[in-house]
Design a protein around this motif. Sequence first.
Motif, PDB file in Angstrom:
ATOM      1  N   SER A 178       0.836  -1.205   0.000  1.00 37.00           N
ATOM      2  CA  SER A 178       0.000   0.000   0.000  1.00 37.00           C
ATOM      3  C   SER A 178       0.869   1.252   0.000  1.00 37.00           C
ATOM      4  O   SER A 178       1.989   1.254   0.529  1.00 37.00           O
ATOM      5  CB  SER A 178      -0.944   0.018   1.214  1.00 37.00           C
ATOM      6  OG  SER A 178      -0.221   0.076   2.419  1.00 37.00           O
ATOM      7  N   TYR A 179       0.315   2.298  -0.594  1.00 33.80           N
ATOM      8  CA  TYR A 179       0.988   3.596  -0.654  1.00 33.80           C
ATOM      9  C   TYR A 179       0.002   4.678  -0.231  1.00 33.80           C
ATOM     10  O   TYR A 179      -1.121   4.744  -0.738  1.00 33.80           O
ATOM     11  CB  TYR A 179       1.496   3.877  -2.069  1.00 33.80           C
ATOM     12  CG  TYR A 179       2.013   5.288  -2.259  1.00 33.80           C
ATOM     13  CD1 TYR A 179       3.192   5.688  -1.650  1.00 33.80           C
ATOM     14  CD2 TYR A 179       1.301   6.219  -3.022  1.00 33.80           C
ATOM     15  CE1 TYR A 179       3.660   6.996  -1.807  1.00 33.80           C
ATOM     16  CE2 TYR A 179       1.765   7.514  -3.183  1.00 33.80           C
ATOM     17  CZ  TYR A 179       2.944   7.900  -2.566  1.00 33.80           C
ATOM     18  OH  TYR A 179       3.402   9.179  -2.711  1.00 33.80           O
ATOM     19  N   ARG A 180       0.417   5.526   0.709  1.00 31.55           N
ATOM     20  CA  ARG A 180      -0.423   6.608   1.204  1.00 31.55           C
ATOM     21  C   ARG A 180       0.122   7.944   0.726  1.00 31.55           C
ATOM     22  O   ARG A 180       1.339   8.127   0.620  1.00 31.55           O
ATOM     23  CB  ARG A 180      -0.463   6.585   2.740  1.00 31.55           C
ATOM     24  CG  ARG A 180      -1.038   5.302   3.313  1.00 31.55           C
ATOM     25  CD  ARG A 180      -0.809   5.221   4.814  1.00 31.55           C
ATOM     26  NE  ARG A 180      -1.588   6.207   5.535  1.00 31.55           N
ATOM     27  CZ  ARG A 180      -1.142   6.905   6.576  1.00 31.55           C
ATOM     28  NH1 ARG A 180       0.105   6.763   6.996  1.00 31.55           N
ATOM     29  NH2 ARG A 180      -1.934   7.766   7.191  1.00 31.55           N
ATOM     30  N   PHE A 181      -0.773   8.877   0.468  1.00 30.63           N
ATOM     31  CA  PHE A 181      -0.361  10.187  -0.045  1.00 30.63           C
ATOM     32  C   PHE A 181      -1.273  11.263   0.525  1.00 30.63           C
ATOM     33  O   PHE A 181      -2.349  10.975   1.067  1.00 30.63           O
ATOM     34  CB  PHE A 181      -0.431  10.191  -1.578  1.00 30.63           C
ATOM     35  CG  PHE A 181      -1.767   9.796  -2.135  1.00 30.63           C
ATOM     36  CD1 PHE A 181      -2.756  10.739  -2.360  1.00 30.63           C
ATOM     37  CD2 PHE A 181      -2.039   8.465  -2.443  1.00 30.63           C
ATOM     38  CE1 PHE A 181      -3.994  10.371  -2.870  1.00 30.63           C
ATOM     39  CE2 PHE A 181      -3.270   8.088  -2.960  1.00 30.63           C
ATOM     40  CZ  PHE A 181      -4.247   9.039  -3.167  1.00 30.63           C
ATOM     41  N   GLY A 182      -0.855  12.508   0.415  1.00 28.83           N
ATOM     42  CA  GLY A 182      -1.654  13.606   0.927  1.00 28.83           C
ATOM     43  C   GLY A 182      -1.365  13.881   2.383  1.00 28.83           C
ATOM     44  O   GLY A 182      -0.219  14.137   2.772  1.00 28.83           O
ATOM     45  N   ASN A 183      -2.371  13.776   3.235  1.00 26.89           N
ATOM     46  CA  ASN A 183      -2.255  14.088   4.653  1.00 26.89           C
ATOM     47  C   ASN A 183      -1.628  12.934   5.418  1.00 26.89           C
ATOM     48  O   ASN A 183      -2.274  12.246   6.206  1.00 26.89           O
ATOM     49  CB  ASN A 183      -3.647  14.427   5.210  1.00 26.89           C
ATOM     50  CG  ASN A 183      -3.583  14.945   6.641  1.00 26.89           C
ATOM     51  OD1 ASN A 183      -2.516  15.300   7.155  1.00 26.89           O
ATOM     52  ND2 ASN A 183      -4.739  14.977   7.300  1.00 26.89           N
ATOM     53  N   VAL A 184      -0.337  12.699   5.184  1.00 26.70           N
ATOM     54  CA  VAL A 184       0.390  11.601   5.831  1.00 26.70           C
ATOM     55  C   VAL A 184       1.216  12.180   6.970  1.00 26.70           C
ATOM     56  O   VAL A 184       2.290  12.736   6.761  1.00 26.70           O
ATOM     57  CB  VAL A 184       1.300  10.865   4.816  1.00 26.70           C
ATOM     58  CG1 VAL A 184       2.029   9.740   5.493  1.00 26.70           C
ATOM     59  CG2 VAL A 184       0.479  10.356   3.646  1.00 26.70           C
ATOM     60  N   THR A 185       0.722  12.042   8.181  1.00 27.02           N
ATOM     61  CA  THR A 185       1.403  12.631   9.345  1.00 27.02           C
ATOM     62  C   THR A 185       1.996  11.579  10.270  1.00 27.02           C
ATOM     63  O   THR A 185       2.926  11.880  11.023  1.00 27.02           O
ATOM     64  CB  THR A 185       0.418  13.502  10.149  1.00 27.02           C
ATOM     65  OG1 THR A 185      -0.701  12.692  10.560  1.00 27.02           O
ATOM     66  CG2 THR A 185      -0.084  14.657   9.291  1.00 27.02           C
ATOM     67  N   GLU A 186       1.501  10.354  10.244  1.00 29.15           N
ATOM     68  CA  GLU A 186       2.005   9.306  11.114  1.00 29.15           C
ATOM     69  C   GLU A 186       1.726   7.942  10.487  1.00 29.15           C
ATOM     70  O   GLU A 186       0.922   7.823   9.551  1.00 29.15           O
ATOM     71  CB  GLU A 186       1.347   9.392  12.495  1.00 29.15           C
ATOM     72  CG  GLU A 186      -0.158   9.288  12.461  1.00 29.15           C
ATOM     73  CD  GLU A 186      -0.794   9.487  13.821  1.00 29.15           C
ATOM     74  OE1 GLU A 186      -1.998   9.212  13.952  1.00 29.15           O
ATOM     75  OE2 GLU A 186      -0.085   9.914  14.747  1.00 29.15           O
ATOM     76  N   ASN A 187       2.405   6.918  11.020  1.00 31.32           N
ATOM     77  CA  ASN A 187       2.174   5.570  10.542  1.00 31.32           C
ATOM     78  C   ASN A 187       0.755   5.112  10.866  1.00 31.32           C
ATOM     79  O   ASN A 187       0.232   5.380  11.957  1.00 31.32           O
ATOM     80  CB  ASN A 187       3.183   4.603  11.164  1.00 31.32           C
ATOM     81  CG  ASN A 187       4.591   4.875  10.705  1.00 31.32           C
ATOM     82  OD1 ASN A 187       4.827   5.780   9.910  1.00 31.32           O
ATOM     83  ND2 ASN A 187       5.533   4.106  11.216  1.00 31.32           N
ATOM     84  N   LYS A 188       0.134   4.421   9.951  1.00 33.97           N
ATOM     85  CA  LYS A 188      -1.229   3.916  10.164  1.00 33.97           C
ATOM     86  C   LYS A 188      -1.162   2.501  10.715  1.00 33.97           C
ATOM     87  O   LYS A 188      -0.685   1.577  10.060  1.00 33.97           O
ATOM     88  CB  LYS A 188      -2.028   3.936   8.862  1.00 33.97           C
ATOM     89  CG  LYS A 188      -3.483   3.511   9.036  1.00 33.97           C
ATOM     90  CD  LYS A 188      -4.219   3.536   7.720  1.00 33.97           C
ATOM     91  CE  LYS A 188      -5.676   3.160   7.912  1.00 33.97           C
ATOM     92  NZ  LYS A 188      -5.845   1.791   8.464  1.00 33.97           N
ATOM     93  N   LEU A 189      -1.635   2.321  11.944  1.00 30.00           N
ATOM     94  CA  LEU A 189      -1.651   0.998  12.583  1.00 30.00           C
ATOM     95  C   LEU A 189      -3.052   0.426  12.714  1.00 30.00           C
ATOM     96  O   LEU A 189      -3.221  -0.780  12.796  1.00 30.00           O
ATOM     97  CB  LEU A 189      -1.011   1.095  13.972  1.00 30.00           C
ATOM     98  CG  LEU A 189       0.430   1.596  14.020  1.00 30.00           C
ATOM     99  CD1 LEU A 189       0.947   1.573  15.453  1.00 30.00           C
ATOM    100  CD2 LEU A 189       1.343   0.786  13.115  1.00 30.00           C
ATOM    101  N   LEU A 190      -4.073   1.314  12.776  1.00 30.33           N
ATOM    102  CA  LEU A 190      -5.443   0.839  12.942  1.00 30.33           C
ATOM    103  C   LEU A 190      -6.170   0.859  11.595  1.00 30.33           C
ATOM    104  O   LEU A 190      -6.972  -0.004  11.317  1.00 30.33           O
ATOM    105  CB  LEU A 190      -6.190   1.729  13.933  1.00 30.33           C
ATOM    106  CG  LEU A 190      -7.564   1.246  14.408  1.00 30.33           C
ATOM    107  CD1 LEU A 190      -7.446  -0.107  15.126  1.00 30.33           C
ATOM    108  CD2 LEU A 190      -8.218   2.294  15.308  1.00 30.33           C
TER     109      LEU A 190
END
Length: 303
Positions: free
Chosen positions: A291-303
């Motif tokens: 997966s790749y996240r973009f935009g409002n990426v401020t912290e790691n996603k764990l949930l």
Amino acid sequence: MFKITTILSLSLLLVLITGSRVFAQQQIYNYSQYADNLTSVNSAYSMLDKAGSVSVLGRKQFIGIDGAPSSLMFNANFPVESINSAAGIYVLNDQAAVEHQIEFNAFFAKGIQLTQTSYLAVALNAGIRNYVGNYSQLDASDPQFMNDVRETKPNIGFGVMLYSARYYLGLSVPEFTIRSLGTASEQQANYLRTHYYFTGAYLADVSDDVKFKPATLVSYLNGSPVLANVSGTLYLKEQLGVGLNYRTDKKAAAMLSVIGKAFRVGYSYQFGTSSNNLGGININTHEVSISYRFGNVTENKLL
């Protein structure tokens, strides 16, 4: 090695014949890494991340055997922060021997704030499902397999999810049957019937550097046993995830994930736990997610 391969090939064909239909007996979306890839199960899950994302998840059984079951899922989420919403698409592609199913859905989710820390999200999805069963390729002289099946159906679904920064609880019907099309019988068309899902997870702090997430996915199809997934994942410094998963149809999986703010890569190895699997021929399944996240990426996603 040739003998083992031959036995596995014959076993796969036997499952096809004695099970009547592969897709008719299985629940959709029951993959091991469900706790981090829930949008196709419940589109309201897209509201948990304020960043946009694109992800791919693939599953493969019987590595090296022609016609072995395989699945590929693509998902794209796009937040609409101005109205506290999200929209996106997901595509599912399943192949097993002479059976092939592909599904395309678009979704829209909307969230509302209930308390200072909790939210409620509601989502709708709509799309189309297509199924092809070339059963005559198995044995055209057998009345049970002499007729091929072609089914194309519109699809609509919905989901609700209660969530916060620590947990989520969801109910969904991602595939709601509208009407029957084509020539397949009701028994043959189980794969096009309504499926119900309950999902839940909680993120707990074990220490400053360790977090633990128990999660569950329970699925139900009328006429089939309830199937429950239970998993637990330990996150080390929010960068490495190590977990175990167990399903009530006597399957277990070991999971590993590497997590960054933008990228996430996961792998799981699923195996049977019944007595005829342990010490014998095992129906193992490999699963990879990216997966790749973009935009409002401020912290790691764990949930």
